[in-house]
Design an enzyme around this catalytic site. Structure first.
Site, PDB file in Angstrom:
ATOM      1  N   ASN A 138     -14.039   0.423  -6.890  1.00 41.16           N
ATOM      2  CA  ASN A 138     -15.151   1.280  -6.494  1.00 41.16           C
ATOM      3  C   ASN A 138     -15.833   1.986  -7.658  1.00 41.16           C
ATOM      4  O   ASN A 138     -16.382   3.071  -7.496  1.00 41.16           O
ATOM      5  CB  ASN A 138     -14.645   2.339  -5.502  1.00 41.16           C
TER       6      ASN A 138
ATOM      7  N   SER B   7     -11.295  -0.741  -0.571  1.00 43.83           N
ATOM      8  CA  SER B   7      -9.950  -0.747   0.001  1.00 43.83           C
ATOM      9  C   SER B   7      -9.962  -1.164   1.462  1.00 43.83           C
ATOM     10  O   SER B   7      -8.977  -1.700   1.968  1.00 43.83           O
ATOM     11  CB  SER B   7      -9.321   0.646  -0.104  1.00 43.83           C
TER      12      SER B   7
ATOM     13  N   ASP C  10       0.834  -1.196   0.000  1.00 46.63           N
ATOM     14  CA  ASP C  10       0.000   0.000   0.000  1.00 46.63           C
ATOM     15  C   ASP C  10       0.871   1.249   0.000  1.00 46.63           C
ATOM     16  O   ASP C  10       1.907   1.280  -0.678  1.00 46.63           O
ATOM     17  CB  ASP C  10      -0.933  -0.034   1.217  1.00 46.63           C
TER      18      ASP C  10
ATOM     19  N   HIS D 292      -3.633   5.892   3.687  1.00 44.30           N
ATOM     20  CA  HIS D 292      -4.376   4.741   3.168  1.00 44.30           C
ATOM     21  C   HIS D 292      -3.857   3.425   3.735  1.00 44.30           C
ATOM     22  O   HIS D 292      -4.625   2.608   4.280  1.00 44.30           O
ATOM     23  CB  HIS D 292      -4.278   4.756   1.641  1.00 44.30           C
TER      24      HIS D 292
END
Length: 420
Positions: free
Chosen positions: A219, A284, A75, A124
């Protein structure tokens, strides 16, 4: 938090597949904090998030807490300054795959972070790691689903989208070398572009080492959009869609036949850099929810294969239709069922088992208040009594006729003669 998608890198022939950017799947509607704009650090979340309220944590953790299981988070890095992550991260195994010398649009240097992947300017990756393995802490009800698992921090992308399929493939291979048991990838290729074969090859190398590979479905599902995303749609990858508080597909969650399961992905509270918590939306944050469940199963059943762990998660998911659908796959993940309905490993989910279906109402019974034998005896009594009454009635009629005749003889009246 939205991130800019970089243009695809394609040849003029369009047939050759080159390296393409991978993006941190942006939510349909941002929800950066549980109380206003999210800042780093932020205030601690005081209660228990809804995504954890739906789980009996005491029952879950009586089965497993993920101890000894290593989860690679590929990530934007994992900030170990958050107290709930300090003891959850294996710093020595971390790695930073972002290229050096990066500059922003104004030509200013971009902060790359530590070589061991333990910084996160985006937030994130720190949120993703917290959902998996954040340790319990005072003043908050938030905690990771697998609070004794270990995070391997792999920094591979940033807010500007400098990560691509080459760095993602390299990150997966590093996770394999670092002895990961589970790999979480909360990213997908820009515009759902099919990447060069090397990314799939890296995924297959991880699967061959019995590593569970979990990836967010993406998404871009608003309006019923259906398409494959990568690496989620690769064979063997556990692709995770987002569900809402009603256990239904979140409106933004990508649909498709490749979707395996769904997990909470709306108003997801988690850890942020330098301390505290924020809220966010997106697949996520559904993917690490499932990665946490995979870590719990792996700790309880260390001999199970990655395919058996995936099948267990799929089999015990809550669903309302038999089999698989393109919205939520095999259903919404149920952590407690996954850890308690585990008498034996399975290789693939069974469509009819675990189906949640409303039962048809039973026909109302007529309340006689007696058994069949009692009813038969009662009817026999009615017959016998009726026959006795009939006999008695016939006998009474005969007696009445006889008496009437006797009275007629006793009056002295004789027929055919008049008395003188």
């Amino acid at each position: 938090m939205r991130h800019t998608r970089l243009p695809l890198l394609r040849t003029a022939a369009a047939a050759a597949l080159l390296t393409v950017p991978v993006v941190l799947a942006p939510p349909s509607a941002a929800a950066d904090s549980f109380s206003g704009q999210c800042e780093y650090p932020n205030a601690p979340y005081p209660g228990r998030p809804w995504s954890l309220q739906r789980v009996q944590l005491d029952e879950l953790w009586s089965q497993s807490k993920g101890k000894g299981v290593r989860v690679a988070v590929i990530d934007t890095g994992v900030d170990v300054r958050n107290p709930q992550l300090k003891d959850a991260v294996d710093v020595k195994s971390g790695r930073n795959f972002l290229p050096k010398g990066l500059k922003d649009e104004d030509g200013d240097p971009i902060e790359r972070g530590n070589e061991n992947g333990t910084t996160d300017t985006v937030g994130h990756g720190t949120k993703v790691a917290g959902i998996i393995a954040a340790r319990p802490a005072d003043k908050t009800g938030f905690v990771g689903l697998a609070p004794e698992a270990t995070i391997i921090p792999i920094q591979q992308n940033d807010a500007e989208g400098h990560g691509d399929t080459d760095t993602l493939a390299a990150s997966i291979r590093h996770a394999v070398q670092a002895k990961a048991d589970v790999i979480n990838i909360s990213q997908d290729t820009s515009d759902a572009a099919e990447p060069a074969p090397d990314l799939e090859a890296a995924v297959n190398e991880a699967l061959e080492q019995e590593i569970v590979v979990v990836a967010s479905a993406g998404n871009d599902g608003a309006g019923g959009n259906v398409k494959k995303t990568y690496p989620a749609s690769y064979e063997g990858v556990l692709a995770v869609a987002a569900s809402d508080r009603n256990n239904e597909r979140a409106s933004f969650s990508q649909s498709g036949d490749f979707v395996d399961v769904a997990a909470p992905g709306v108003d997801m509270i988690s850890t942020v850099p330098r301390g505290g918590h924020c809220s966010d939306n997106g697949t996520s944050f559904s993917a690490p929810y499932v990665a946490g469940v995979a870590a719990l199963i792996k700790a309880k059943h260390p001999d199970w294969t990655q395919r058996q762990i995936v099948a267990q998660i799929e089999q015990t998911a809550e669903r309302t239709v038999a089999g698989h659908d393109r919205l939520v796959g095999w259903g919404v993940v149920d952590p407690v069922r996954a850890l308690t309905e585990d008498d034996r490993p399975i290789e693939s989910p069974r469509p009819r088992e675990g189906l949640v279906k409303a039962e048809a109402p039973a026909a109302a019974e007529f309340p006689l208040g007696e058994t069949a034998d009692e009813r038969n005896a009662r009817l026999a009594t009615y017959v016998a009594v009726g026959a006795a009454i009939l006999v008695a009635g016939l006998g009474g009629t005969a007696v009445a006729i006889r008496d009437a005749r006797a009275r007629a003889r006793g009056t002295g009246v004789r027929r055919g003669r008049t008395a003188t």
